[in-house]
Design a protein around this motif. Structure first.
Motif, PDB file in Angstrom:
ATOM      1  N   ILE A 163     -20.902 -10.092  12.800  1.00 12.44           N
ATOM      2  CA  ILE A 163     -21.874 -10.065  12.024  1.00 12.44           C
ATOM      3  C   ILE A 163     -23.078 -10.533  12.746  1.00 12.44           C
ATOM      4  CG2 ILE A 163     -22.899 -10.982  10.008  1.00 12.44           C
ATOM      5  CD1 ILE A 163     -20.259 -10.791   8.715  1.00 12.44           C
ATOM      6  N   THR A 164     -22.800 -11.850  13.410  1.00  9.02           N
ATOM      7  CA  THR A 164     -24.043 -12.324  14.251  1.00  9.02           C
ATOM      8  C   THR A 164     -24.551 -11.558  15.163  1.00  9.02           C
ATOM      9  OG1 THR A 164     -23.152 -14.342  13.654  1.00  9.02           O
ATOM     10  CG2 THR A 164     -24.643 -14.416  15.450  1.00  9.02           C
ATOM     11  N   ALA A 179     -18.024 -10.465   0.860  1.00  7.34           N
ATOM     12  CA  ALA A 179     -18.211 -12.040   0.813  1.00  7.34           C
ATOM     13  C   ALA A 179     -18.327 -12.661   2.180  1.00  7.34           C
ATOM     14  CB  ALA A 179     -16.862 -12.466   0.234  1.00  7.34           C
ATOM     15  N   THR A 180     -17.880 -12.011   3.049  1.00  6.15           N
ATOM     16  CA  THR A 180     -17.825 -12.638   4.640  1.00  6.15           C
ATOM     17  C   THR A 180     -19.249 -12.605   4.830  1.00  6.15           C
ATOM     18  OG1 THR A 180     -15.451 -12.129   5.120  1.00  6.15           O
ATOM     19  CG2 THR A 180     -17.219 -12.376   6.938  1.00  6.15           C
ATOM     20  N   VAL A 181     -19.912 -11.216   4.717  1.00  2.77           N
ATOM     21  CA  VAL A 181     -21.292 -10.990   5.084  1.00  2.77           C
ATOM     22  C   VAL A 181     -22.055 -11.974   4.511  1.00  2.77           C
ATOM     23  CG1 VAL A 181     -23.147  -9.437   4.820  1.00  2.77           C
ATOM     24  CG2 VAL A 181     -20.937  -8.398   5.685  1.00  2.77           C
ATOM     25  N   TYR A 182     -21.935 -12.220   3.033  1.00  4.10           N
ATOM     26  CA  TYR A 182     -22.871 -13.148   2.418  1.00  4.10           C
ATOM     27  C   TYR A 182     -22.568 -14.523   2.863  1.00  4.10           C
ATOM     28  CZ  TYR A 182     -24.717 -10.033  -1.347  1.00  4.10           C
ATOM     29  OH  TYR A 182     -25.632  -9.094  -1.841  1.00  4.10           O
ATOM     30  N   ARG A 183     -21.396 -15.186   2.975  1.00  2.00           N
ATOM     31  CA  ARG A 183     -21.256 -16.470   3.673  1.00  2.00           C
ATOM     32  C   ARG A 183     -21.797 -16.542   4.946  1.00  2.00           C
ATOM     33  NH1 ARG A 183     -15.908 -15.929   0.808  1.00  2.00           N
ATOM     34  NH2 ARG A 183     -15.143 -15.257   2.656  1.00  2.00           N
ATOM     35  N   THR A 184     -21.761 -15.572   5.748  1.00  2.00           N
ATOM     36  CA  THR A 184     -21.968 -15.806   7.157  1.00  2.00           C
ATOM     37  C   THR A 184     -23.797 -15.642   7.093  1.00  2.00           C
ATOM     38  OG1 THR A 184     -20.155 -14.621   7.932  1.00  2.00           O
ATOM     39  CG2 THR A 184     -22.085 -14.625   9.446  1.00  2.00           C
ATOM     40  N   ASP A 196     -21.093   1.647  10.290  1.00  2.92           N
ATOM     41  CA  ASP A 196     -20.718   1.762  11.849  1.00  2.92           C
ATOM     42  C   ASP A 196     -19.084   1.239  12.256  1.00  2.92           C
ATOM     43  OD1 ASP A 196     -23.137   2.597  12.178  1.00  2.92           O
ATOM     44  OD2 ASP A 196     -23.889   0.445  12.601  1.00  2.92           O
ATOM     45  N   GLY A 197     -18.317   1.171  10.965  1.00  2.00           N
ATOM     46  CA  GLY A 197     -16.942   1.043  11.421  1.00  2.00           C
ATOM     47  C   GLY A 197     -16.313  -0.298  11.306  1.00  2.00           C
ATOM     48  N   TYR A 198     -17.233  -1.217  10.757  1.00  3.60           N
ATOM     49  CA  TYR A 198     -16.682  -2.694  10.822  1.00  3.60           C
ATOM     50  C   TYR A 198     -15.937  -2.716   9.570  1.00  3.60           C
ATOM     51  CZ  TYR A 198     -19.725  -3.752  14.607  1.00  3.60           C
ATOM     52  OH  TYR A 198     -20.324  -3.868  15.836  1.00  3.60           O
ATOM     53  N   ALA A 199     -14.952  -3.702   9.584  1.00  4.68           N
ATOM     54  CA  ALA A 199     -14.127  -3.961   8.364  1.00  4.68           C
ATOM     55  C   ALA A 199     -14.287  -5.435   7.884  1.00  4.68           C
ATOM     56  CB  ALA A 199     -12.402  -3.756   8.575  1.00  4.68           C
ATOM     57  N   ILE A 200     -15.580  -5.431   7.467  1.00  5.99           N
ATOM     58  CA  ILE A 200     -15.833  -6.814   7.129  1.00  5.99           C
ATOM     59  C   ILE A 200     -16.086  -6.855   5.721  1.00  5.99           C
ATOM     60  CG2 ILE A 200     -17.336  -8.568   7.336  1.00  5.99           C
ATOM     61  CD1 ILE A 200     -17.728  -7.561  10.504  1.00  5.99           C
ATOM     62  N   SER A 201     -15.534  -7.880   4.847  1.00  8.97           N
ATOM     63  CA  SER A 201     -15.705  -7.960   3.321  1.00  8.97           C
ATOM     64  C   SER A 201     -17.216  -8.609   2.878  1.00  8.97           C
ATOM     65  CB  SER A 201     -14.805  -8.787   2.764  1.00  8.97           C
ATOM     66  OG  SER A 201     -15.228 -10.034   3.023  1.00  8.97           O
ATOM     67  N   LEU A 257     -23.410  -2.521   4.013  1.00  7.73           N
ATOM     68  CA  LEU A 257     -23.280  -1.117   4.105  1.00  7.73           C
ATOM     69  C   LEU A 257     -23.333  -0.623   5.562  1.00  7.73           C
ATOM     70  CD1 LEU A 257     -25.007  -0.142   0.692  1.00  7.73           C
ATOM     71  CD2 LEU A 257     -22.649  -0.047   1.080  1.00  7.73           C
ATOM     72  N   ASP A 258     -24.492  -1.120   6.229  1.00  6.20           N
ATOM     73  CA  ASP A 258     -24.560  -0.511   7.711  1.00  6.20           C
ATOM     74  C   ASP A 258     -23.221  -1.030   8.625  1.00  6.20           C
ATOM     75  OD1 ASP A 258     -27.170   0.041   7.008  1.00  6.20           O
ATOM     76  OD2 ASP A 258     -28.148  -1.661   7.873  1.00  6.20           O
ATOM     77  N   LEU A 259     -23.051  -2.267   8.517  1.00  6.41           N
ATOM     78  CA  LEU A 259     -21.678  -2.592   9.028  1.00  6.41           C
ATOM     79  C   LEU A 259     -20.436  -1.676   8.612  1.00  6.41           C
ATOM     80  CD1 LEU A 259     -22.011  -6.422   8.472  1.00  6.41           C
ATOM     81  CD2 LEU A 259     -21.816  -5.208  10.860  1.00  6.41           C
ATOM     82  N   LYS A 260     -20.554  -1.501   7.346  1.00  5.45           N
ATOM     83  CA  LYS A 260     -19.248  -0.510   6.790  1.00  5.45           C
ATOM     84  C   LYS A 260     -19.358   0.714   7.597  1.00  5.45           C
ATOM     85  CE  LYS A 260     -16.998   0.702   2.622  1.00  5.45           C
ATOM     86  NZ  LYS A 260     -16.930   0.487   1.210  1.00  5.45           N
TER      87      LYS A 260
END
Length: 145
Positions: free
Chosen positions: A26-27, A56-61, A49-54, A44-47
């Motif tokens: 994410i960073t 919640a993890t995006v918000y906390r990060t 681009d193929g990243y499997a990140i929740s 949504l951009d991460l998703k």
């Protein structure tokens, strides 16, 4: 970029937080951006681009990145936040269009001087500030005519 990644890892370690692969992804993703974005847009951009990140993890990060000083957030009139990578450039403020969401960055020496003066008059030590001016941009005003 590696210097900023190292700074974030040091921040996480000092705050007893885990430096997971997802947080580093994410960073790195944010450090490649030069725009303003919401947490949901980033997710949504991460998703996309193929990243499997929740989500919640995006918000906390994002919260940790703001606390570490690598990312800045600005609260919109709706109460939600927009984020941007903290740049090494001079401080800037934002004009935010209520109609289209356009964000214009600006810097005003006059506004900075007034803020400094107000702090001095009130014997107040300023450690930072944010200024957002909400309104209607030129393009949206033209559409309404």
């Amino acid at each position: 970029m590696e210097k900023k990644i190292k700074k974030f890892k040091t921040f996480l370690k000092m705050n007893n937080s885990l430096c997971s692969a997802e947080r580093e992804q994410i960073t790195r993703y944010i450090l490649l951006r030069s725009d303003h974005f919401s947490a949901d847009e980033l997710y949504l951009d991460l998703k996309q681009d193929g990243y499997a990140i929740s989500r919640a993890t995006v918000y906390r990060t994002l919260d940790l990145l703001v606390k570490s000083g690598l990312v800045e957030n600005t609260q919109l009139q709706s109460g939600s936040y927009i984020y941007e990578q903290k740049k090494d450039e001079a401080h800037h403020d934002h004009l935010i269009c209520n109609e289209c969401g356009k964000i214009i960055e600006f810097h005003s020496d006059k506004i900075e001087a007034i803020q400094k003066q107000v702090c001095e008059e009130n014997d107040f030590l300023m450690t930072g500030h944010t200024l957002r001016i909400c309104g209607i941009c030129k393009e949206c005003r033209k559409k309404d005519k």
